[in-house]
Design a protein around this motif. Sequence first.
Motif, PDB file in Angstrom:
ATOM      1  N   ALA A 485       0.859  -1.181   0.000  1.00  0.00           N
ATOM      2  CA  ALA A 485       0.000   0.000   0.000  1.00  0.00           C
ATOM      3  C   ALA A 485       0.898   1.234   0.000  1.00  0.00           C
ATOM      4  N   VAL A 486       0.586   2.182  -0.855  1.00  0.00           N
ATOM      5  CA  VAL A 486       1.376   3.414  -0.967  1.00  0.00           C
ATOM      6  C   VAL A 486       0.570   4.584  -0.416  1.00  0.00           C
ATOM      7  N   VAL A 487       1.184   5.361   0.465  1.00  0.00           N
ATOM      8  CA  VAL A 487       0.522   6.499   1.096  1.00  0.00           C
ATOM      9  C   VAL A 487       1.495   7.670   1.183  1.00  0.00           C
ATOM     10  N   PRO A 488       0.985   8.863   1.436  1.00  0.00           N
ATOM     11  CA  PRO A 488       1.885  10.006   1.617  1.00  0.00           C
ATOM     12  C   PRO A 488       2.456  10.061   3.031  1.00  0.00           C
ATOM     13  N   LYS A 489       3.707  10.437   3.121  1.00  0.00           N
ATOM     14  CA  LYS A 489       4.318  10.702   4.418  1.00  0.00           C
ATOM     15  C   LYS A 489       4.594  12.200   4.491  1.00  0.00           C
ATOM     16  N   LEU A 559       0.365  10.638   9.672  1.00  0.00           N
ATOM     17  CA  LEU A 559       0.068  11.967  10.218  1.00  0.00           C
ATOM     18  C   LEU A 559       0.355  12.031  11.704  1.00  0.00           C
ATOM     19  N   GLU A 560      -0.048  10.989  12.439  1.00  0.00           N
ATOM     20  CA  GLU A 560       0.191  10.936  13.881  1.00  0.00           C
ATOM     21  C   GLU A 560       1.681  10.925  14.188  1.00  0.00           C
ATOM     22  N   ARG A 561       2.433  10.167  13.418  1.00  0.00           N
ATOM     23  CA  ARG A 561       3.884  10.123  13.623  1.00  0.00           C
ATOM     24  C   ARG A 561       4.505  11.487  13.359  1.00  0.00           C
ATOM     25  N   ALA A 562       4.032  12.139  12.298  1.00  0.00           N
ATOM     26  CA  ALA A 562       4.574  13.460  11.954  1.00  0.00           C
ATOM     27  C   ALA A 562       4.274  14.474  13.048  1.00  0.00           C
ATOM     28  N   LYS A 564       3.709  13.840  16.158  1.00  0.00           N
ATOM     29  CA  LYS A 564       4.463  13.465  17.359  1.00  0.00           C
ATOM     30  C   LYS A 564       5.913  13.916  17.269  1.00  0.00           C
ATOM     31  N   ASN A 565       6.451  13.840  16.041  1.00  0.00           N
ATOM     32  CA  ASN A 565       7.858  14.202  15.841  1.00  0.00           C
ATOM     33  C   ASN A 565       8.057  15.677  15.521  1.00  0.00           C
ATOM     34  N   GLY A 566       6.928  16.407  15.476  1.00  0.00           N
ATOM     35  CA  GLY A 566       7.023  17.836  15.182  1.00  0.00           C
ATOM     36  C   GLY A 566       7.260  18.153  13.732  1.00  0.00           C
ATOM     37  N   ASP A 567       6.961  17.194  12.827  1.00  0.00           N
ATOM     38  CA  ASP A 567       7.154  17.417  11.395  1.00  0.00           C
ATOM     39  C   ASP A 567       5.926  18.055  10.759  1.00  0.00           C
TER      40      ASP A 567
END
Length: 567
Positions: A485-489, A559-562, A564-567
Amino acid sequence: MKPLKTTSTKKKSTPADHYPQLYQDFRWNVPEHFNIAEVCCHRWADDPKRVAIFHENSEGISGRLTYAELQKQANQLANLLRLQGVDRGDVVASIMPQRPETAVTLMACLQLGAIAMPLSFLFGPEALEYRLQHSEAVALVLDASGLDAYLSIANQCPHLKTVITVDCPNAPADFHPMEWEAYVANMPAEFTCEKTRATDPAILIYTSGTTGAPKGALIPHSAMIGNLSGFVASQNWFPKKHDVFWSPADWAWTGGLMDALLPALYFGKPIVGYRGRFTAETAFYLLNKYKVTNTFLFPTALKMMMKAVPAPHDKYRLKLRAIMSAGEAVGDTVFHWCETALKVTPNEMFGQTEMNYIVGNSHQQWPAKPGSMGRPYPGHQVAVIDDDGKEVSTGETGEVAVNRYDIHGHPDPVFFLGYWKNDEATRNKFTGDWCRTGDLALRDEDGYLWYQGRADDMFKAAGYRIGPSEIENCLIKHPAVANVAVVPKPDKERGNLVKAYVVLSPGIKANDKLTKELQAHVRGKLAPYEYPKEIEFIAALPMTTTGKVQRRVLRLQELERANKNGD
């Protein structure tokens, strides 16, 4: 980084808001018969000094092509294509970068009544093969940038009867195309443009899909007219006497073709074509050398330019008076840098291949709100609707849609004719008279739209529109891949990165070598911007009860990871 601040102590005046009157008073004028080549080239060709294209390559070799020369070469190519049996309604493909022959080929096809299908020179063999096969293209014009990719799939294109090459001295000995230099120049220089209706098909552009194969959007001649109100507004009332246009956007894509090349030619103004890799330094070099006044720049390009040359007027003599930007949100920092460092307020715009230039800003006519998509351009009735096609309330999120008719009840000429050989997809694009964009937004109390994300799985990375299915189909062909599965990061620089979640085949172990192998696998078959910049190996993909991959779950995870990491 905080937004740059002006050093002026004077209070900045707010532009007057002329939007309500402009929007209400606008009327379309679409003639029964209309041909893009006629209005973009032929009508300017009587002036032998009028420049159509300034062209330059990465080695610094430059030149210019007048409208008279553009018309002559288009006539010669049209005569050659007709001699080869190309007729009205036939599809003619081209694979070339920003060079004069790209524009010549386009004009030749359109005045012949054929359908032009520009293809990106970045396409790999698989992407190219699908489009040539599905479109049933009968002729192809290409230069060295697309030669290798085409040769690798040439035997799989049975409908292709004519191949014309431009500057391909190193073509293999067993390849016998018609060389542009030998054939086109020897054809008659006179050609009578076919009398086409405004609603006749003109251009075929394939858009990446989220499910299934890419879809070919068939664009009529009238879409040229439908684009103009947005183009003129976003370019601060183009044209003016000394206007020169430039954009790094590939002329094979809607952004480069409908937002740059064709409208510049429509108004008889010169456009700069550059064959070379985009860099911030190159951008400023071109803006300076050719005294560019108007441009279309992706937010990613503006970010690169901002970081490389924070104070451009200290180094360059710029003539810029208008910047249109689209593809993703410009953001406050870049917006204010444009205002203070480039001394131009950027006009953000929103549109699609199927109906382009529908929403945006024109800061000299109505105030721009940083981060907003803008307001519906004159001539387009745009709404934010729910699943049933009903408008949602102010401040609520819904899907951006465009009505077939303007506010006065007249047909809007901006629309595509339909998807090539895909009536079902065409029907699904509409809810009644509303054409759905697949993009979510909310409308504020002043009528400005604010982008909220994709309604489906499409996303944009570095200004390119990415559909996961083509990348997934490519990856799944690798023996090590069982499912994907391909998604945007989310990424600060590019808006998004392409990320692939991969389930490996039994007995295959994940490692860095395999990651690089899979990336190279995609890079060699599709466009460079489509390969996954990151691959995460997982045991199983999230699935619905009916067996469909839940990309939304993975998108939210990124999105949640971003966040959390302040990205």
